[in-house]
Design an enzyme around this catalytic site. Structure first.
Site, PDB file in Angstrom:
ATOM      1  N   PHE A   1      -2.685   1.190  -2.960  1.00 59.23           N
ATOM      2  CA  PHE A   1      -4.090   1.589  -2.960  1.00 59.23           C
ATOM      3  C   PHE A   1      -4.988   0.664  -2.138  1.00 59.23           C
ATOM      4  CE2 PHE A   1      -7.385  -0.691  -5.334  1.00 59.23           C
ATOM      5  CZ  PHE A   1      -6.671  -1.766  -5.843  1.00 59.23           C
ATOM      6  N   LYS A   2      -4.489  -0.530  -1.795  1.00 58.89           N
ATOM      7  CA  LYS A   2      -5.294  -1.449  -0.998  1.00 58.89           C
ATOM      8  C   LYS A   2      -5.710  -0.826   0.332  1.00 58.89           C
ATOM      9  CE  LYS A   2      -4.423  -5.358  -3.604  1.00 58.89           C
ATOM     10  NZ  LYS A   2      -3.726  -4.734  -4.722  1.00 58.89           N
TER      11      LYS A   2
END
Ligand SMILES: *Cc1c(COP(=O)(O)O)cnc(C)c1O
Length: 503
Positions: free
Chosen positions: A112-113
């Site tokens: 998700f970064k």
């Protein structure tokens, strides 16, 4: 909109300033002076818009010193459909009638970064132009795995920037290491450090605070900057997907109009769940924010007792991106809970620094508990959850998301709640392939298999595609092979940029 520091709110800065600066020089974090509110018309208007258009409408509320054209350009470059494996960018999957899953791992590095680190470099580049910054920006990152790769992909070939990533030689998974050592781009440097993540992190902090070295860099035309999750430019992109997910749930009739719902977030540094809190402040009808931790359950204890105590053992777990004892972004939540009292926040942060510990008052703790609930899962719970969700729904959770699922079940049992829930999925199961397969089928499934054979096994068991970026790792050339002792990290940066007497 102006921004202020959590430790001194007399200074007011605009968003381009704080995105370039990262952290306030009083040690505090930058926060908006007020959270913009949105209403149901604003939301309804976005139902038929794609992720990029929704992103633009939300970002203009926060980045008021950027022009609409600037924001538009940044968003279009960041969320280019060619870089994401889902046209929706951040799709919401309905697992059951009362659990939806927000998949945040369709970006280039499968975690998700990417949602934030695809956008931050463009916001920073634009800020450099707006402020007439002459020097090149050098981003230094210490990574335990996911952040480094996402930052490399985000900053690669962004003009006027360079990125240097230090990773612990004995601390990342085989897939994560390959993702970094095969990194392409003309402005990227990946360096192994003999040591663990803390060694790498300490080394980077030392470089940031070494005045003489910073001055030498400046003379040579470079300014050091950071891409870690305390930068507001990483937090603001995360608010977008909570708003977007809510619109999608309404649109799919997974929620009725104005129905409140719980959000569950696998948490480490408290950035992702804080973005959900801000979305709630804006007007998204979120009921409880459920903070899911692994065995490093300092946040679970904090939410239930009001005491934050980092004097405890650190555990390595199978959800490594949540192995953390000091959650930096918690300071921004404290600022809200302490009613924006900068002196009170400074006092607590000072306690944390000197004693490793601080305590909320009864009233403050009560406010925290009204909004948040905390729970945790150990590695065995995590593996069991991966297994049972796979067998029940043929859906594969990565270990971080599995922690969230377990904690959601515990929450429902504890409060007897039946509200609908949005579970935030933070990584592709393919990225943590070995533990995922062990969860599903036990050790036999991985015995004598290499990572790439494991990817194939999961693909055929789950009938889902292997992310292209992971599949291709097998044939990519390893181009970054330099390793350094932890004492020599600054020297490594000096060499790259020809600083300090070399030449
Ligand atoms: C970084 C990360 C987390 C933790 O997110 P925070 O914003 O630091 O709380 C959870 N899961 C994965 C896969 C991550 O990479």
């Amino acid at each position: 909109m102006v921004y202020e520091s959590t430790r001194d709110n007399t200074k007011k800065l605009n968003s381009a300033d704080i995105i370039l600066q990262g952290i306030s020089d009083d040690g505090g974090l930058f926060v908006p002076s007020a959270i913009p509110e949105i209403d149901s018309n604003f939301l309804l208007d976005m139902v038929n818009l794609d992720y990029r258009e929704r992103a633009k409408r939300i970002l203009v509320l926060f980045l008021t010193d950027y022009t609409e054209e600037e924001i538009s350009r940044c968003v279009d470059s960041a969320y280019d459909p060619q870089k994401f494996s889902s046209d929706s960018i951040a799709p919401v999957i309905q697992l059951t009638h009362d659990i939806s899953i927000l998949e945040l791992w369709h970006g280039p590095t499968c975690a998700f970064k990417d949602m934030a680190l695809q956008l931050l470099p463009h916001l920073m580049r634009t800020a450099m132009d707006k402020k007439g910054i002459e020097e090149d920006v050098v981003i230094l990152v210490a990574t335990s795995g996911d952040t480094g790769k996402a930052a490399l992909e985000g900053f690669k070939d962004v003009e006027g920037t360079h990125i240097v990533v230090f990773y612990p030689l004995s601390g990342v998974s085989r897939i994560q290491e390959l993702q970094m050592t095969t990194q392409e781009g003309s402005n990227v440097y990946v360096l192994g450090v003999a040591g663990n993540f803390d060694d790498a992190q300490t080394g980077v902090k030392r470089i940031f605070t070494h005045r003489e070295f910073n001055a030498d860099m400046k003379k040579a035309g470079y300014r050091l900057s950071s891409a870690n999750s305390i930068n507001w430019g990483r937090l603001v992109p995360q608010i977008i997907y909570y708003v977007s997910a809510y619109i999608d749930m309404i649109d799919a009739q997974a929620l009725a109009n104005d129905e409140t719902f719980d959000v569950v977030v696998p948490t480490g540094n408290f950035g992702n769940i804080l973005a959900a809190y801000y979305a709630k402040q804006m007007g998204i009808p979120i009921d409880r924010l459920i903070c899911a931790s692994n065995r490093n359950n300092i946040l679970t204890d904090f939410i239930s007792s009001g005491i934050y105590d980092s004097n405890r053992k650190f555990y390595k777990t199978i959800s490594p991106s949540m192995d953390i004892l000091i959650s930096s972004n918690l300071e921004r939540l404290l600022y809200e809970i302490l009613e924006r009292n900068d002196g009170a926040v400074s006092y607590l942060m000072d306690e944390l620094k000197t004693k490793g510990k601080y305590e909320l008052t009864y009233e403050q703790h009560k406010k925290l508990k009204e909004q948040f609930w905390g729970g945790y899962a150990d590695d065995r719970d995590t593996l069991n959850t991966i297994k049972s969700i796979y067998h029940q729904f043929n859906y594969v959770l990565d270990p971080h998301t599995a922690v969230g699922m377990k904690v959601l079940c515990d929450y429902r049992e504890a409060v007897g709640g039946h509200k609908k829930a949005l579970l935030v999925s933070t990584a592709s199961p393919y990225k943590f392939i070995e533990d995922v397969l062990i969860g599903i089928g036990g050790e036999e499934l991985v015995r004598n298999k290499d990572e790439f054979e494991m990817l194939e096994i999961l693909a055929s068991m789950s009938n889902t595609p292997i992310p292209e970026s992971l599949r291709q790792l097998k044939n990519k050339e390893v181009v970054h092979t330099q390793a350094y002792a932890k004492e020599n990290m600054e020297e490594a940066v000096a060499q790259i940029f020809n600083i300090g007497g070399v030449e």
